[in-house]
Design an enzyme around this catalytic site. Structure first.
Site, PDB file in Angstrom:
ATOM      1  N   ARG A  63      11.407  -6.742   5.109  1.00  0.00           N
ATOM      2  CA  ARG A  63      11.324  -5.334   5.523  1.00  0.00           C
ATOM      3  C   ARG A  63      11.922  -5.137   6.919  1.00  0.00           C
ATOM      4  O   ARG A  63      12.546  -4.123   7.201  1.00  0.00           O
ATOM      5  CB  ARG A  63       9.854  -4.900   5.512  1.00  0.00           C
ATOM      6  CG  ARG A  63       9.618  -3.476   5.940  1.00  0.00           C
ATOM      7  CD  ARG A  63       8.223  -3.013   5.594  1.00  0.00           C
ATOM      8  NE  ARG A  63       7.228  -3.368   6.584  1.00  0.00           N
ATOM      9  CZ  ARG A  63       5.926  -3.132   6.456  1.00  0.00           C
ATOM     10  NH1 ARG A  63       5.463  -2.571   5.363  1.00  0.00           N
ATOM     11  NH2 ARG A  63       5.075  -3.470   7.385  1.00  0.00           N
ATOM     12  N   ARG A  70     -10.362   0.192   8.429  1.00  0.00           N
ATOM     13  CA  ARG A  70      -9.962  -1.166   8.773  1.00  0.00           C
ATOM     14  C   ARG A  70     -11.088  -1.927   9.457  1.00  0.00           C
ATOM     15  O   ARG A  70     -10.917  -3.098   9.788  1.00  0.00           O
ATOM     16  CB  ARG A  70      -8.770  -1.128   9.722  1.00  0.00           C
ATOM     17  CG  ARG A  70      -7.412  -1.253   9.032  1.00  0.00           C
ATOM     18  CD  ARG A  70      -6.371  -1.039  10.105  1.00  0.00           C
ATOM     19  NE  ARG A  70      -5.121  -1.660   9.881  1.00  0.00           N
ATOM     20  CZ  ARG A  70      -4.057  -1.034   9.368  1.00  0.00           C
ATOM     21  NH1 ARG A  70      -4.153   0.196   8.935  1.00  0.00           N
ATOM     22  NH2 ARG A  70      -2.913  -1.668   9.266  1.00  0.00           N
ATOM     23  N   ARG A 109      10.856  -1.554  12.010  1.00  0.00           N
ATOM     24  CA  ARG A 109       9.599  -1.076  12.607  1.00  0.00           C
ATOM     25  C   ARG A 109       9.261  -1.964  13.791  1.00  0.00           C
ATOM     26  O   ARG A 109       9.253  -3.190  13.675  1.00  0.00           O
ATOM     27  CB  ARG A 109       8.479  -1.171  11.565  1.00  0.00           C
ATOM     28  CG  ARG A 109       8.179   0.154  10.904  1.00  0.00           C
ATOM     29  CD  ARG A 109       7.171   0.000   9.810  1.00  0.00           C
ATOM     30  NE  ARG A 109       5.893  -0.531  10.290  1.00  0.00           N
ATOM     31  CZ  ARG A 109       4.806  -0.547   9.533  1.00  0.00           C
ATOM     32  NH1 ARG A 109       4.835  -0.061   8.308  1.00  0.00           N
ATOM     33  NH2 ARG A 109       3.696  -1.057   9.995  1.00  0.00           N
ATOM     34  N   LYS A 119       0.834  -1.208   0.000  1.00  0.00           N
ATOM     35  CA  LYS A 119       0.000   0.000   0.000  1.00  0.00           C
ATOM     36  C   LYS A 119       0.867   1.256   0.000  1.00  0.00           C
ATOM     37  O   LYS A 119       0.595   2.196  -0.733  1.00  0.00           O
ATOM     38  CB  LYS A 119      -0.941   0.023   1.226  1.00  0.00           C
ATOM     39  CG  LYS A 119      -1.937  -1.119   1.258  1.00  0.00           C
ATOM     40  CD  LYS A 119      -2.986  -0.938   2.354  1.00  0.00           C
ATOM     41  CE  LYS A 119      -2.422  -0.953   3.756  1.00  0.00           C
ATOM     42  NZ  LYS A 119      -1.961  -2.284   4.213  1.00  0.00           N
ATOM     43  N   ARG A 136      -1.030  -8.585  13.828  1.00  0.00           N
ATOM     44  CA  ARG A 136      -1.536  -7.694  12.771  1.00  0.00           C
ATOM     45  C   ARG A 136      -2.207  -8.484  11.654  1.00  0.00           C
ATOM     46  O   ARG A 136      -3.237  -8.072  11.120  1.00  0.00           O
ATOM     47  CB  ARG A 136      -0.401  -6.846  12.205  1.00  0.00           C
ATOM     48  CG  ARG A 136      -0.168  -5.607  13.038  1.00  0.00           C
ATOM     49  CD  ARG A 136       1.207  -5.049  12.842  1.00  0.00           C
ATOM     50  NE  ARG A 136       1.472  -4.625  11.488  1.00  0.00           N
ATOM     51  CZ  ARG A 136       2.659  -4.729  10.883  1.00  0.00           C
ATOM     52  NH1 ARG A 136       3.667  -5.270  11.507  1.00  0.00           N
ATOM     53  NH2 ARG A 136       2.817  -4.286   9.663  1.00  0.00           N
TER      54      ARG A 136
HETATM   55  P1  ADP Z   1       0.349  -2.232   8.273  1.00  0.00           P
HETATM   56  O1  ADP Z   1       1.736  -2.511   7.781  1.00  0.00           O
HETATM   57  O2  ADP Z   1      -0.123  -3.238   9.274  1.00  0.00           O
HETATM   58  O3  ADP Z   1      -0.602  -1.973   7.154  1.00  0.00           O
HETATM   59  P2  ADP Z   1       0.016   0.527   9.283  1.00  0.00           P
HETATM   60  O4  ADP Z   1       1.234   1.325   9.166  1.00  0.00           O
HETATM   61  O5  ADP Z   1      -1.097   0.838   8.347  1.00  0.00           O
HETATM   62  O6  ADP Z   1       0.508  -0.975   9.186  1.00  0.00           O
HETATM   63  O7  ADP Z   1      -0.561   0.593  10.780  1.00  0.00           O
HETATM   64  C1  ADP Z   1       0.252   0.345  11.896  1.00  0.00           C
HETATM   65  C2  ADP Z   1      -0.610   0.191  13.152  1.00  0.00           C
HETATM   66  O8  ADP Z   1      -1.353   1.409  13.383  1.00  0.00           O
HETATM   67  C3  ADP Z   1      -1.658  -0.908  13.102  1.00  0.00           C
HETATM   68  O9  ADP Z   1      -1.133  -2.183  13.436  1.00  0.00           O
HETATM   69  C4  ADP Z   1      -2.680  -0.383  14.144  1.00  0.00           C
HETATM   70  O10 ADP Z   1      -2.240  -0.598  15.463  1.00  0.00           O
HETATM   71  C5  ADP Z   1      -2.659   1.120  13.887  1.00  0.00           C
HETATM   72  N1  ADP Z   1      -3.652   1.524  12.864  1.00  0.00           N
HETATM   73  C6  ADP Z   1      -3.390   2.086  11.660  1.00  0.00           C
HETATM   74  N2  ADP Z   1      -4.524   2.354  10.989  1.00  0.00           N
HETATM   75  C7  ADP Z   1      -5.541   1.937  11.786  1.00  0.00           C
HETATM   76  C8  ADP Z   1      -6.964   1.925  11.659  1.00  0.00           C
HETATM   77  N3  ADP Z   1      -7.566   2.396  10.549  1.00  0.00           N
HETATM   78  N4  ADP Z   1      -7.694   1.420  12.670  1.00  0.00           N
HETATM   79  C9  ADP Z   1      -7.123   0.954  13.790  1.00  0.00           C
HETATM   80  N5  ADP Z   1      -5.788   0.915  13.973  1.00  0.00           N
HETATM   81  C10 ADP Z   1      -5.002   1.404  12.994  1.00  0.00           C
END
Ligand code: ADP
Length: 194
Positions: free
Chosen positions: A128, A89, A134, A14, A145
């Site tokens: 990664r 989400r 991270r 993404k 996740r």
């Molecule tokens: P990923 O690589 O899992 O897509 P993101 O960078 O999008 O990671 O998100 C990292 C973390 O931030 C998630 O694991 C969650 O804890 C939180 N998070 C991000 N977006 C949302 C959302 N829309 N709803 C709830 N938690 C979120």
């Protein structure tokens, strides 16, 4: 104005595709993951509330996430279009987003779901982890996740499918090939800026 939701499991690509889409269409990028990371890094009150949750790999509660998103939309009244990355989400988040868009006389026009197998996602994130470091890419947190994605987030897809807005793109292949497939869906509806 074209608004797009880019959807997919952790590690689906993404972030990579978002950068290319922004360069082409001039979207304002809204990544809730990046926003939460900014807050935790800067130790804001919101950052303090979500730090533990994020580090565990769990989803931040809808109430907090939706409030942060609304604030971000309000900061960008002049946006030509938004690209939502990592949001919605959950179904309540998708409903809230539709409501926000509607109250601004707009809508979510496209949802592009990057289709990637769980096996591929695990391989990519393991890679990664060696470059980006991270905190939530550690194995146990990653498992959480991925579980959150397949138990909660996946239910957002039928929500958009019923509304006829869901487009699925194969997320395995070359970065440019995947990008071409996304642009084919959007073109004709949005004008490139470059
Ligand atoms: P990923 O690589 O899992 O897509 P993101 O960078 O999008 O990671 O998100 C990292 C973390 O931030 C998630 O694991 C969650 O804890 C939180 N998070 C991000 N977006 C949302 C959302 N829309 N709803 C709830 N938690 C979120």
């Amino acid at each position: 104005m074209i608004n797009l939701v880019l959807f997919g499991p952790p590690g689906a690509g993404k972030g990579t595709q978002s950068e290319k889409l922004i360069a082409r269409y001039g979207f304002v990028h809204i990544s809730t993951g990046d926003l939460f990371r900014w807050h935790t890094k800067n130790d804001t009150p919101l950052g303090k509330r979500v730090k533990e949750i994020m580090n565990s790999g769990a989803l931040v509660p809808d109430e907090i996430t939706i409030a942060m998103l609304k604030e971000e939309l309000d900061k960008n009244p002049q946006a030509k279009g938004f690209l939502f990355d990592g949001f919605p989400r959950t179904v309540p988040q998708a409903e809230a987003l539709d409501q926000f868009m509607k109250s601004n006389g707009s809508a979510i026009h496209f949802v592009v779901a990057l289709n990637v197998t769980e096996e591929e996602v695990r391989t990519r994130i393991a890679r990664r982890r060696t470059v980006e470091n991270r905190a939530d890419d550690e194995e146990e947190k990653l498992n959480k996740r991925i579980t959150e994605y397949f138990s909660k987030t996946i239910h957002v897809l039928p929500y958009y499918e019923q509304k006829g807005r869901l487009n699925t793109v194969n997320g395995i292949g070359s970065i440019d090939g995947i990008f071409d497939n996304i642009t084919r869906i959007i073109d004709g509806k949005a004008t490139p800026v470059s």
